[in-house]
Structures are given as C-alpha cells and as structure tokens.
Design a protein around this motif. Sequence first.
Motif, PDB file in Angstrom:
ATOM      1  N   UNK A   1       0.841  -1.196   0.000  1.00 16.44           N
ATOM      2  CA  UNK A   1       0.000   0.000   0.000  1.00 16.44           C
ATOM      3  C   UNK A   1       0.874   1.243   0.000  1.00 16.44           C
ATOM      4  N   UNK A   2       1.922   1.236   0.816  1.00 22.64           N
ATOM      5  CA  UNK A   2       2.827   2.380   0.886  1.00 22.64           C
ATOM      6  C   UNK A   2       3.523   2.624  -0.448  1.00 22.64           C
ATOM      7  N   UNK A   3       3.852   1.542  -1.175  1.00 22.45           N
ATOM      8  CA  UNK A   3       4.564   1.675  -2.441  1.00 22.45           C
ATOM      9  C   UNK A   3       3.673   2.233  -3.556  1.00 22.45           C
ATOM     10  N   UNK A   4       2.409   1.828  -3.583  1.00 27.37           N
ATOM     11  CA  UNK A   4       1.560   2.176  -4.722  1.00 27.37           C
ATOM     12  C   UNK A   4       0.550   3.283  -4.451  1.00 27.37           C
ATOM     13  N   UNK A   5       0.301   3.611  -3.200  1.00 26.71           N
ATOM     14  CA  UNK A   5      -0.684   4.653  -2.899  1.00 26.71           C
ATOM     15  C   UNK A   5      -0.142   6.020  -3.294  1.00 26.71           C
ATOM     16  N   UNK A   6      -0.932   6.766  -4.059  1.00 24.84           N
ATOM     17  CA  UNK A   6      -0.540   8.105  -4.498  1.00 24.84           C
ATOM     18  C   UNK A   6      -1.701   9.054  -4.244  1.00 24.84           C
ATOM     19  N   UNK A   7      -1.648   9.740  -3.126  1.00 22.49           N
ATOM     20  CA  UNK A   7      -2.729  10.629  -2.714  1.00 22.49           C
ATOM     21  C   UNK A   7      -2.893  11.814  -3.663  1.00 22.49           C
ATOM     22  N   UNK A   8      -1.805  12.202  -4.345  1.00 22.86           N
ATOM     23  CA  UNK A   8      -1.841  13.417  -5.164  1.00 22.86           C
ATOM     24  C   UNK A   8      -2.122  13.152  -6.639  1.00 22.86           C
ATOM     25  N   UNK A   9      -2.348  11.892  -7.015  1.00 23.13           N
ATOM     26  CA  UNK A   9      -2.578  11.582  -8.432  1.00 23.13           C
ATOM     27  C   UNK A   9      -3.878  12.228  -8.898  1.00 23.13           C
ATOM     28  N   UNK A  10      -3.825  13.147  -9.887  1.00 23.09           N
ATOM     29  CA  UNK A  10      -5.046  13.867 -10.298  1.00 23.09           C
ATOM     30  C   UNK A  10      -6.104  12.970 -10.929  1.00 23.09           C
ATOM     31  N   UNK A  11      -5.679  11.924 -11.636  1.00 21.98           N
ATOM     32  CA  UNK A  11      -6.630  11.026 -12.280  1.00 21.98           C
ATOM     33  C   UNK A  11      -6.764   9.695 -11.515  1.00 21.98           C
ATOM     34  N   UNK A  12      -6.263   9.673 -10.304  1.00 16.22           N
ATOM     35  CA  UNK A  12      -6.294   8.437  -9.526  1.00 16.22           C
ATOM     36  C   UNK A  12      -7.689   8.059  -9.067  1.00 16.22           C
ATOM     37  N   UNK A  13      -7.879   6.794  -8.808  1.00 15.33           N
ATOM     38  CA  UNK A  13      -9.167   6.296  -8.301  1.00 15.33           C
ATOM     39  C   UNK A  13      -8.928   5.510  -7.024  1.00 15.33           C
ATOM     40  N   UNK A  14      -9.733   5.785  -6.025  1.00 12.00           N
ATOM     41  CA  UNK A  14      -9.603   5.080  -4.754  1.00 12.00           C
ATOM     42  C   UNK A  14     -10.112   3.648  -4.894  1.00 12.00           C
TER      43      UNK A  14
END
Length: 219
Positions: free
Chosen positions: A167-180
């Motif tokens: 989770x720490x490696x792949x989580x990107x809180x700032x990704x503009x097009x990211x999906x939770x």
Amino acid sequence: MLDVAVIEEPAAAEASLDPMRARLLAALAEPGSAAALAARLGLPRQKVNYHLKELERHGLVELAEERRKGNMTERVYRATAASYVISPAALAAVSPDPSRSPDQLSARWLLALGARLVQEVGSLLTGAARARQRVASFGIDARIRFASAADRAAFAEELSQAVAALVSRYHDESAPQGRDHRLVVGLHQIPTAPPPSPDDPDDPDTPRPPTDSPAPQEN
C-alpha cells in the motif's frame, strides 16, 4: 442472465425470501411459462401467475419471449440471474458499519467488512450494468492449514507487513486522475459440518447390532 445479481431494495429482498417465490426463481434458471411452472411445482396456475408478476415487478425475473397458442399468448419468463445476494443496503440503518468498532481480531468486525464489500461491489455492479461496462476488481481465495495458533499469529503479522508495504509503495494521494480502491484481507476458520446425529445410520460410530448374531428364538 447474470451469474450473480445483488438485491439492494428492501421490497425486492422481501420478495426473494418468500419460500414460494424462491422456488420459482430457482425453477426459472431455465425459461418457463406460468403453466409449465405450475405443472412442474404442483402449484395452481393462478397463484404462480401472481407471484411471477411480483418477481417481475422487482426485477428478479424478466420476460424471455411470448408465444402464440391459438387465440392466447403465452408469456415465458426467466430469472434475471443464476443466483442472488442480498446487499446490506437493504437493511438501511441497521446494516453493519466497520467503522464503528474496528478490531483486527474480531470476527464480527470481519463480518462487517464482508458486508461492506457486498454493498459496495453490488453498487458498482448495478451502475456498471446500466452503463454496459465492466467492474475493475481482483480477488484471491486461498486455503491454509496452520500447525498451531503461534503459526497463525506469525502468518497474520507477516501478511500485515506485506500489505502495508505494498500500500505504501503504490498509494498516491496526489494523483489527479487516480481512483480510490478498497483492499480487504480476511482470515477465518472454515466452518466444519455439524456432527451427525447419534441415530444417524451413516455415522461410523453409531452402535449397530452385530451382523453375525443368531436370530432370536421364539419360546
């Protein structure tokens, strides 16, 4: 026909739990008319027609085709899915909420997580079906036999660390097009079959008379 459909409306859940309607749903895995269902299940046709209309009203069965028979039109129905799951959303305010008392060692909390999984994935499936799209998901199902409680605890600790690292490696809180996305990992014992009744003839421990005993003699 869908493999699995999720029932979210309380009225539809109530309709599916009615014993007679549940029998009709099971029978309609293969398309059939009210007359054919009545003959197969040994029920009055008028009663079958009534329950079919209720099931159709709640989206649990659908019209497959209409056949002309003389001066009459025969309506052939089929179930909308091979199996159904009732979403906790149907329970409204009393549905389980994992945020109330999170506890990794609580079986009830694990059950609440499972209920939320059914509710959220069910909602995704409903929306995707309307939009004619697929749901992006991933699942793992594995069976493991632990030699001891200590081994089980060690496994849970290693699994927790591995998941936290991923989770720490792949989580990107700032990704503009990211999906939770939601990740749920559960570990529980597999329920065993209930013990056989003392009078169960299939139980190997049930006492039986010796097969080579002589027949009782009449006086």
